[in-house]
Design a protein around this motif. Structure first.
Motif, mmCIF file in Angstrom:
data_model
loop_
_atom_site.group_PDB
_atom_site.id
_atom_site.type_symbol
_atom_site.label_atom_id
_atom_site.label_comp_id
_atom_site.label_asym_id
_atom_site.label_seq_id
_atom_site.Cartn_x
_atom_site.Cartn_y
_atom_site.Cartn_z
ATOM 1 N N PRO A 156 -22.409 15.511 -39.960
ATOM 2 C CA PRO A 156 -22.055 13.972 -39.715
ATOM 3 C C PRO A 156 -21.003 13.471 -40.580
ATOM 4 N N GLY A 157 -20.817 14.057 -41.617
ATOM 5 C CA GLY A 157 -19.858 13.379 -42.586
ATOM 6 C C GLY A 157 -18.460 13.877 -41.963
ATOM 7 N N PRO A 181 -29.610 9.316 -44.294
ATOM 8 C CA PRO A 181 -30.854 9.775 -44.614
ATOM 9 C C PRO A 181 -30.799 10.719 -45.819
ATOM 10 N N ARG A 182 -31.957 10.615 -46.465
ATOM 11 C CA ARG A 182 -32.075 11.153 -47.692
ATOM 12 C C ARG A 182 -32.511 12.655 -47.765
ATOM 13 N N ARG A 183 -31.981 13.739 -46.909
ATOM 14 C CA ARG A 183 -32.432 14.928 -46.975
ATOM 15 C C ARG A 183 -31.314 15.737 -47.645
ATOM 16 N N ALA A 184 -31.669 16.885 -47.829
ATOM 17 C CA ALA A 184 -30.671 17.758 -48.580
ATOM 18 C C ALA A 184 -29.484 18.115 -47.879
ATOM 19 N N GLY A 185 -28.611 18.709 -48.588
ATOM 20 C CA GLY A 185 -27.201 18.822 -48.557
ATOM 21 C C GLY A 185 -26.706 19.200 -46.913
ATOM 22 N N LEU A 235 -17.772 14.324 -38.856
ATOM 23 C CA LEU A 235 -17.763 13.578 -37.533
ATOM 24 C C LEU A 235 -17.157 12.457 -37.820
ATOM 25 N N VAL A 236 -17.315 11.757 -38.898
ATOM 26 C CA VAL A 236 -16.591 10.249 -39.212
ATOM 27 C C VAL A 236 -15.217 10.495 -39.658
ATOM 28 N N LEU A 237 -14.752 11.611 -39.723
ATOM 29 C CA LEU A 237 -13.552 11.989 -40.371
ATOM 30 C C LEU A 237 -12.282 11.142 -39.412
ATOM 31 N N PRO A 238 -12.346 11.330 -38.187
ATOM 32 C CA PRO A 238 -11.451 10.651 -37.235
ATOM 33 C C PRO A 238 -11.595 9.398 -37.389
ATOM 34 N N LEU A 239 -12.725 8.529 -37.460
ATOM 35 C CA LEU A 239 -13.023 7.272 -37.569
ATOM 36 C C LEU A 239 -12.095 6.835 -39.081
ATOM 37 N N LEU A 240 -12.479 7.732 -40.170
ATOM 38 C CA LEU A 240 -11.687 7.385 -41.336
ATOM 39 C C LEU A 240 -10.305 7.278 -41.366
ATOM 40 N N ALA A 241 -9.953 8.340 -40.587
ATOM 41 C CA ALA A 241 -8.475 8.370 -40.423
ATOM 42 C C ALA A 241 -7.978 7.237 -39.879
ATOM 43 N N PHE A 242 -8.381 6.662 -38.683
ATOM 44 C CA PHE A 242 -8.067 5.601 -38.016
ATOM 45 C C PHE A 242 -8.053 4.292 -38.868
ATOM 46 N N LEU A 243 -9.207 4.228 -39.606
ATOM 47 C CA LEU A 243 -9.208 3.027 -40.431
ATOM 48 C C LEU A 243 -8.099 2.978 -41.457
ATOM 49 N N ALA A 244 -7.860 4.284 -42.240
ATOM 50 C CA ALA A 244 -6.977 4.276 -43.344
ATOM 51 C C ALA A 244 -5.712 3.911 -42.651
#
Lengths: 388, 291
Positions: B23-24, B13-17, B26-35
């Motif tokens: 949500p960014g 979504p192209r809304r402000a900061g 919230l994806v951290l656990p997924l990113l850690a898992f994938l890493a």
């Protein structure tokens, strides 16, 4: 109704068996599935012709040094082979020696290497070919030495190597449907003769621990079986090239040629003698030809750093004993590597084993050293042929 | 269901900061898992592929092997044909499911989903039973008097296509269906109001608006095809050697550097195809338009 519940029980047992070995590689699925397919086929028919416990030789007692506690993880090839090993070895070993046998299926040598490399060895005793043992030893320090102090003298020198004890000599040989032609084929020349004996063929691929039919190809090409070794790879591949149009599939698991025979996908294949015997017992119209077949030895291998090494040594000693090996040969016609087993086995069963002198003289023993030295070249040329 | 989620995630979504920052997190656990469980193993594989001397000898060997070139060619051919066939079969099914009355639509979706829940292995094995010389297909054809002797269906490329198309069809139908369900019904009314017939509505309204689903389905099916192993191994004939089988073979031979190199080549080829695909069809723009 009975048939259904029996096959369901069999399926559940196999699912449990597959859960015990988390299928880390997709190849394992294939092995397990092959076993399940054979198991389902077997479960739908009563196992009439197989020897019963009462017919088998029994242990009076076992040496104190074979006894212990805890468990041992034994990895074999599934299907009817493992079912019979359970009866012949696992059950009496648990009862007499007090060590629980945890069964696993599919002793993939590459997985063994990865387990040792990563220090996560989960297997204690693996049923792998003697040729594979040589290849593993070439890769490095992947196997524990066998403790021959526990092993009976009946296991003679020719079956002993420092890191592997030979077990279950089997034949890979021609098997065909007796209802396919009016005349019976006699050997590899007929296997190659697709005009006289029309229909599909199937033989093993060169990888996944399989032995491609180079010797059979040479015999079909006119080579005297006694002169098959050292194998002229190019000549054998050229002969395979000629039969290729009739090859329905290059098989990679022992259940596949049986499925192709039983479903009449290929009326003539090369397969393992014990599996053909099992199908014959269930009434399938099959016959085998010892001529040009190869006698191959499996071996018990212990991965370096296996978790229950001392129990593993005890299991190796127990299962290679004269009585234990005689029990297995009486359940499935695979050979024995303990010369004292012979006295326990009835003459008609002995005559049917691949190691019986009359059968052996018609076969070409597998030369492990030649294969260990030449396998990479064989695989490369075989694959080029297969895809060409 | 991940296939459905993908096009949603592709356009942030192209809304402000502040709005996207949470949500960014919230994806951290997924990113850690994938890493840990994806990125690190891939890097280890790539480092193996570069060889002990870091001279990329295994990759060179992989790229110059005639057998490998042939196997990759077969793999691509199978992937393209399977993808096109699932599209041709799946699009009308998705369309019909989307416009059918609710009870029928639910029934059709169940018919698509139920086989999807059983394992690939079981479905491949079921095809062995059906396509065998004494299987149901041959028996039926003989019973109908169409053929006299059983045809060789099993252990052929045909069987591989049948099995793979069957297994992959849900991955094509579901994203297309989901996109079609999202099409604003008022657009169809508007088109009809302006005199469009059924075919024109399909051609000028439904088809363009369902393209994001089509592309998502095509991409997912194509990529899954490239890694297929069990189905071609069980159903295929002598020549149906796929890239995954080649890799497994080198693992068997303890040539793990070479196996890694093949895997790396397959990964790069896949990424290049995805990149080419999204550029050629300007995937992002189409996806944006569909929202």
């Amino acid at each position: 109704m009975d048939k259904k519940t029996a096959s369901q029980r069999e399926m559940i047992r196999r699912l449990r068996a597959s859960v015990m070995v988390p299928p880390a590689s997709r190849r394992e699925f294939l092995t397990l599935m092959g076993g399940a397919a054979a198991g389902l086929a077997a479960a739908s028919l009563p196992l009439r012709g197989f020897a019963q416990e009462a017919d088998l030789p029994q242990f009076d007692s076992v040496p104190e040094e074979w006894k212990g506690e805890g468990e041992v993880v034994v990895v074999t090839w599934g299907g009817i082979g493992t079912d019979m090993q359970r009866k012949a070895w696992f059950e009496p070993f648990e009862k007499l020696c007090g060590i629980k046998v945890v069964e696993a299926v599919g002793p993939d040598p590459a997985k063994l290497k990865a387990m040792v490399d990563t220090g996560t060895v989960a297997w204690d005793v693996c049923q792998i070919g003697r040729g594979t043992m040589l290849e593993l030893l070439k890769q490095g320090d992947y196997l524990e030495p066998i403790d021959y102090g526990l092993v009976e003298d009946g296991v003679t020198e020719n079956y002993r190597s420092s890191h592997g004890l030979d077990i279950v000599p089997y034949a890979q040989m021609i098997a065909y449907r007796t209802d396919a032609w009016s005349e019976a084929p006699k050997g590899f020349a007929d296997f190659w003769d697709t005009e006289k004996f029309p229909g599909g063929r199937s033989m093993p691929i060169a990888t996944k621990g399989n032995i491609p039919e180079l010797v059979g190809a040479l015999i079909a090409d006119g080579v005297d079986p006694a002169d098959a070794y050292p194998i002229d790879i190019d000549r054998a591949i050229a002969a395979l090239e000629r039969i290729k149009p009739s090859v329905i599939k290059w098989w990679e698991a022992g259940a596949q040629p049986m499925q192709m025979l039983l479903d009449n996908e290929a009326p003539m294949v090369t397969a393992w003698n014990g599996r053909v015997f099992a199908a014959q017992q269930e009434g399938a119209p099959l016959e085998i030809l010892w001529d040009g077949g190869m006698l191959v030895n499996n071996a018990w291998l212990l991965p370096k750093g296996c978790p229950n090494l001392s129990n593993a040594q005890k299991f190796v000693a127990f299962s290679s004993s004269a009585i234990a090996q005689a029990r297995y040969s009486m359940l499935l016609p695979y050979g024995f590597t303990n010369v004292d087993s012979e006295q326990y086995i009835p003459a008609d069963v002995l005559a049917n084993l691949p190691t019986a002198p009359a059968n052996l003289s018609r076969m070409v023993p597998y030369q492990h050293e030649w294969w260990a030295a030449n396998r990479p070249e064989v695989i490369e040329k075989f694959n080029a042929m297969m895809l060409g | 269901m991940s296939a459905l989620a993908e096009p949603m995630a592709a356009a942030p979504p192209r809304r402000a900061g502040a709005a996207w920052r949470k949500p960014g997190l919230l994806v951290l656990p997924l990113l850690a898992f994938l890493a840990v469980f994806y990125l690190v193993p891939v890097l280890m594989m790539l480092s193996r592929a570069s060889g002990p001397a870091l001279d990329f000898a295994p990759v060179q060997a992989a790229l110059t092997s005639g057998v490998a070139a042939q196997v990759f060619w077969i793999t691509l051919k199978v992937a393209v044909i399977t993808t096109l066939a699932t599209l041709v079969l799946g699009y009308p099914l998705a369309l019909f499911t989307a416009i059918a009355p609710p009870w029928l639509s639910r029934l059709l979706l169940a018919a698509v989903m139920i086989p999807f829940w059983s394992s690939i292995l079981v479905r491949s094995y079921a095809w062995m039973v059906l396509l065998g010389r004494q299987g149901m297909v041959n028996e039926a054809l003989i019973g109908l008097g169409l053929i006299e002797t059983p045809m060789r269906l099993l252990n052929t490329s045909f069987a591989v296509y049948v099995g793979m198309i069957h297994i992959l069809l849900p991955f094509m139908v579901l994203p297309i269906y989901a996109t079609m369900k999202g099409i604003d019904g008022r657009l169809v009314w508007a088109a009809e109001n302006l005199g469009a017939g059924a075919l024109s509505v399909l051609r000028f309204v439904i088809l363009p608006l369902s393209l994001p689903g089509v592309f998502a389905g095509v991409l997912v099916v194509f990529i899954l095809c490239l890694g297929f192993y069990v189905t071609p191994a069980l159903l295929g004939g002598p020549g149906d050697l796929m890239a995954s089988m080649l890799i497994a073979q080198e693992v068997d031979l303890y040539n793990w550097d070479l196996a890694s190199a093949y895997a790396a080549v397959l990964l790069v080829v896949t990424l290049l195809i995805v990149a080419a695909f999204s550029r050629l069809l300007s995937l992002d723009r189409v996806m944006g338009a569909g929202r």
